[in-house]
Design an enzyme around this catalytic site. Structure first.
Site, PDB file in Angstrom:
ATOM      1  N   ASP A 169       0.856  -1.194   0.000  1.00 25.53           N
ATOM      2  CA  ASP A 169       0.000   0.000   0.000  1.00 25.53           C
ATOM      3  C   ASP A 169       0.890   1.242   0.000  1.00 25.53           C
ATOM      4  O   ASP A 169       1.746   1.400   0.872  1.00 25.53           O
ATOM      5  CB  ASP A 169      -0.912  -0.017   1.231  1.00 25.53           C
ATOM      6  CG  ASP A 169      -2.090   0.933   1.100  1.00 25.53           C
ATOM      7  OD1 ASP A 169      -1.885   2.074   0.632  1.00 25.53           O
ATOM      8  OD2 ASP A 169      -3.206   0.548   1.476  1.00 25.53           O
ATOM      9  N   SER A 216      -7.219   4.012  -1.183  1.00 27.28           N
ATOM     10  CA  SER A 216      -6.929   2.574  -1.191  1.00 27.28           C
ATOM     11  C   SER A 216      -8.167   1.734  -1.470  1.00 27.28           C
ATOM     12  O   SER A 216      -8.054   0.613  -1.955  1.00 27.28           O
ATOM     13  CB  SER A 216      -6.310   2.149   0.139  1.00 27.28           C
ATOM     14  OG  SER A 216      -5.031   2.715   0.256  1.00 27.28           O
ATOM     15  N   THR A 219      -7.802  -2.251   1.926  1.00 25.29           N
ATOM     16  CA  THR A 219      -7.126  -3.131   0.957  1.00 25.29           C
ATOM     17  C   THR A 219      -7.561  -4.598   1.069  1.00 25.29           C
ATOM     18  O   THR A 219      -7.989  -5.179   0.061  1.00 25.29           O
ATOM     19  CB  THR A 219      -5.600  -2.985   1.048  1.00 25.29           C
ATOM     20  OG1 THR A 219      -5.281  -1.597   1.078  1.00 25.29           O
ATOM     21  CG2 THR A 219      -4.893  -3.664  -0.105  1.00 25.29           C
ATOM     22  N   GLU A 228      -0.892  -8.088   1.988  1.00 24.16           N
ATOM     23  CA  GLU A 228      -0.681  -6.638   1.954  1.00 24.16           C
ATOM     24  C   GLU A 228       0.398  -6.169   2.928  1.00 24.16           C
ATOM     25  O   GLU A 228       0.349  -6.466   4.119  1.00 24.16           O
ATOM     26  CB  GLU A 228      -1.971  -5.870   2.287  1.00 24.16           C
ATOM     27  CG  GLU A 228      -1.761  -4.364   2.122  1.00 24.16           C
ATOM     28  CD  GLU A 228      -2.834  -3.504   2.785  1.00 24.16           C
ATOM     29  OE1 GLU A 228      -3.531  -3.977   3.685  1.00 24.16           O
ATOM     30  OE2 GLU A 228      -2.933  -2.321   2.398  1.00 24.16           O
ATOM     31  N   ASP A 256       2.190   2.800   3.244  1.00 18.96           N
ATOM     32  CA  ASP A 256       1.311   3.962   3.050  1.00 18.96           C
ATOM     33  C   ASP A 256       1.293   4.887   4.276  1.00 18.96           C
ATOM     34  O   ASP A 256       1.282   6.106   4.141  1.00 18.96           O
ATOM     35  CB  ASP A 256      -0.097   3.436   2.772  1.00 18.96           C
ATOM     36  CG  ASP A 256      -1.147   4.525   2.669  1.00 18.96           C
ATOM     37  OD1 ASP A 256      -1.031   5.364   1.761  1.00 18.96           O
ATOM     38  OD2 ASP A 256      -2.080   4.537   3.491  1.00 18.96           O
ATOM     39  N   HIS A 308       2.119   8.802   4.555  1.00 17.21           N
ATOM     40  CA  HIS A 308       1.238   9.839   5.122  1.00 17.21           C
ATOM     41  C   HIS A 308       1.972  10.626   6.213  1.00 17.21           C
ATOM     42  O   HIS A 308       1.769  11.830   6.354  1.00 17.21           O
ATOM     43  CB  HIS A 308      -0.022   9.205   5.714  1.00 17.21           C
ATOM     44  CG  HIS A 308      -1.033   8.797   4.691  1.00 17.21           C
ATOM     45  ND1 HIS A 308      -1.702   9.706   3.899  1.00 17.21           N
ATOM     46  CD2 HIS A 308      -1.488   7.577   4.326  1.00 17.21           C
ATOM     47  CE1 HIS A 308      -2.528   9.044   3.094  1.00 17.21           C
ATOM     48  NE2 HIS A 308      -2.409   7.753   3.326  1.00 17.21           N
ATOM     49  N   ASP A 310      -1.423   0.027  -4.769  1.00 18.09           N
ATOM     50  CA  ASP A 310      -2.700   0.646  -5.127  1.00 18.09           C
ATOM     51  C   ASP A 310      -2.505   2.095  -5.584  1.00 18.09           C
ATOM     52  O   ASP A 310      -3.294   2.644  -6.339  1.00 18.09           O
ATOM     53  CB  ASP A 310      -3.689   0.565  -3.963  1.00 18.09           C
ATOM     54  CG  ASP A 310      -3.069   0.928  -2.619  1.00 18.09           C
ATOM     55  OD1 ASP A 310      -1.856   1.273  -2.565  1.00 18.09           O
ATOM     56  OD2 ASP A 310      -3.791   0.882  -1.607  1.00 18.09           O
ATOM     57  N   HIS A 311      -1.409   2.703  -5.099  1.00 15.53           N
ATOM     58  CA  HIS A 311      -1.065   4.104  -5.413  1.00 15.53           C
ATOM     59  C   HIS A 311       0.235   4.407  -4.688  1.00 15.53           C
ATOM     60  O   HIS A 311       0.696   3.604  -3.875  1.00 15.53           O
ATOM     61  CB  HIS A 311      -2.162   5.066  -4.917  1.00 15.53           C
ATOM     62  CG  HIS A 311      -2.459   4.862  -3.454  1.00 15.53           C
ATOM     63  ND1 HIS A 311      -1.617   5.305  -2.456  1.00 15.53           N
ATOM     64  CD2 HIS A 311      -3.459   4.195  -2.833  1.00 15.53           C
ATOM     65  CE1 HIS A 311      -2.108   4.940  -1.290  1.00 15.53           C
ATOM     66  NE2 HIS A 311      -3.218   4.250  -1.483  1.00 15.53           N
ATOM     67  N   HIS A 366      -1.928  10.887  -0.948  1.00 12.94           N
ATOM     68  CA  HIS A 366      -1.568  10.018  -2.065  1.00 12.94           C
ATOM     69  C   HIS A 366      -1.185  10.881  -3.266  1.00 12.94           C
ATOM     70  O   HIS A 366      -1.562  12.049  -3.335  1.00 12.94           O
ATOM     71  CB  HIS A 366      -2.752   9.122  -2.448  1.00 12.94           C
ATOM     72  CG  HIS A 366      -3.205   8.228  -1.346  1.00 12.94           C
ATOM     73  ND1 HIS A 366      -4.376   7.521  -1.385  1.00 12.94           N
ATOM     74  CD2 HIS A 366      -2.632   7.920  -0.161  1.00 12.94           C
ATOM     75  CE1 HIS A 366      -4.506   6.823  -0.275  1.00 12.94           C
ATOM     76  NE2 HIS A 366      -3.467   7.048   0.496  1.00 12.94           N
TER      77      HIS A 366
HETATM   78 MG    MG Z   1      -4.161  -0.761   2.777  1.00 12.18          MG
HETATM   79 ZN    ZN Z   2      -3.211   6.088   2.316  1.00 15.66          ZN
END
Ligand code: MG
Ligand code: ZN
Length: 384
Positions: free
Chosen positions: A65, A106, A159, A273, A278, A282, A320-321, A347
């Site tokens: 992620d 996500s 996710t 995952e 992620d 952040h 996912d990004h 993101h």
């Molecule tokens: Mg996730």
């Molecule tokens: Zn995020």
């Protein structure tokens, strides 16, 4: 910049004094997080590239992620030039946009991967009209394959949720947990116990899972000994902690899920995952990103060990990004240190890498859409 602004606010006495002081301290802490100082590295094995079959019997989709190319490279630098990911020779890029936004979240990003359809940000495998979209996990189950989900976040978080649940909003955690009971998923390992047991509707989903024949565990030392049957494992009330708290949970859970699922003669689909790359993005924390990236890579190593021996398993690693717009501004392979800068706490729109290993891997090269990844997986695994 933040630091200067906070001091200015403090001096001018604008707003509450404690807020200004807190913001100043946060900015200082955040700057410290921008550099990962090189630490002990792990050894990366080279795996064979000749596969038994032309088409895969099993597919393991590993989602980092928030994992863009820079996040991968921060890990590559921190482990002094080597990652298990180097064993992936088929490489492409995925465009991550959602149906209603240039920048996906996500939920929509995951829904594209799990269903092959783009939807609105926040959607858990429902379309623009909030109608359920069938997921690859559900399709695999219908075809008699074994299925599993592994995450370090709550298993009800976006996710993993998009593979098994159908809800109009990602924060409907208790509804998402209840959706697990509507399926015959064979293995799931992650956090989120509270969403199964401390519910507004008074149901105890752990008891319901046990009644359905699941073995239930919370301790990774017990989880890792499970060899067959159905396993529901919730290792935290909500999310598991960072790597230094949770240890080798993700690599161990990955290995365990594979061992259980591989009992199915017809094959299996597993999603793993690396949830918290992620969250490091952040937080604009290079340290958090690198720790999570290396942990995810070690989980990939467990998948590679199985796939090499099995010869009929395809591994697809993607994201996912990207998160944070991470840019590496310093570091070195000799020290394993990495310094990064971040233009955003959110993101970003950029393409993310796709890595494939095993029979069918060559399908995942070039520039594709996130939805194409689903379509290719479905075609290779289920022939439709
Ligand atoms: Mg996730
Ligand atoms: Zn995020």
């Amino acid at each position: 910049m933040l630091q200067k602004l906070s001091i200015l606010l403090f001096v001018l006495g604008i707003g509450c004094t404690t807020f200004a002081q807190d913001a100043y301290l946060d900015a200082k802490a955040e700057n410290k997080e921008k550099t990962y100082v090189g630490q002990k590295t792990y050894r990366v094995k080279t795996f064979k590239q000749n596969f038994k079959a032309k088409k895969p019997k099993n597919i393991i989709l590993l989602i980092g992620d928030g994992m863009g190319v820079t996040e991968v490279f921060s890990g590559l630098t921190a482990n002094k030039g080597h990652l298990f990911l180097e064993n992936f020779k088929a490489i492409g890029f995925s465009q991550t946009q959602s149906a209603d936004n240039y920048i996906t979240d996500s939920a929509a990003g995951g829904t594209a991967l799990s269903t092959g359809k783009r939807t609105y940000n926040g959607a858990i495998s429902v379309d623009m009209d909030k109608k359920p979209l069938k997921t690859i996990l559900e399709e695999a189950e219908e075809s008699g394959l074994a299925t599993g989900l592994v995450a370090t976040s709550a298993i009800t978080h976006a996710t993993p949720a998009v593979f098994i649940a159908h809800q109009p909003q990602r924060n409907m955690y208790e509804e998402i947990a209840a959706d697990f009971l509507k399926t015959d998923i064979d293995v799931f390992i992650g956090g989120g116990k509270a969403h199964f047991t401390q519910r507004k509707d008074g149901r105890n989903l752990v008891e319901e899972l046990k009644a359905k024949g699941y073995r239930y565990e919370e301790d990774i030392n017990k989880i890792k000994r499970v060899k067959n049957g159905k396993l529901a494992a919730l290792t935290a009330d909500i999310h598991n902690g960072r790597v230094k708290e949770r240890g080798e949970l993700l690599p161990i859970a990955t290995k365990t899920a594979i061992r259980i699922l591989s009992n199915n003669k017809k094959g299996f689909f597993l999603m793993v995952e690396g949830s918290q790359i992620d969250w490091g993005g952040h937080a604009n924390s290079t340290i958090y990103i690198v720790e999570e990236m290396l942990d995810f890579d070690r989980a990939i190593g467990k998948a590679l060990e199985f796939a090499e021996k099995d010869g009929e398993t395809l591994l697809v690693v993607t994201a996912d990004h990207e998160t944070g717009g991470m840019a590496i501004t310093g570091g070195g392979f000799d020290t394993g240190s990495v310094t990064a800068a971040f233009p955003t706490h959110h993101h970003t729109a950029v393409m993310v890498p796709v890595f494939a290993y095993g029979p069918g891997a060559e399908e995942f090269t070039g520039i594709m859409k996130n939805t194409d990844i689903h379509d290719k997986i479905k075609e290779l695994l289920l022939g439709k």
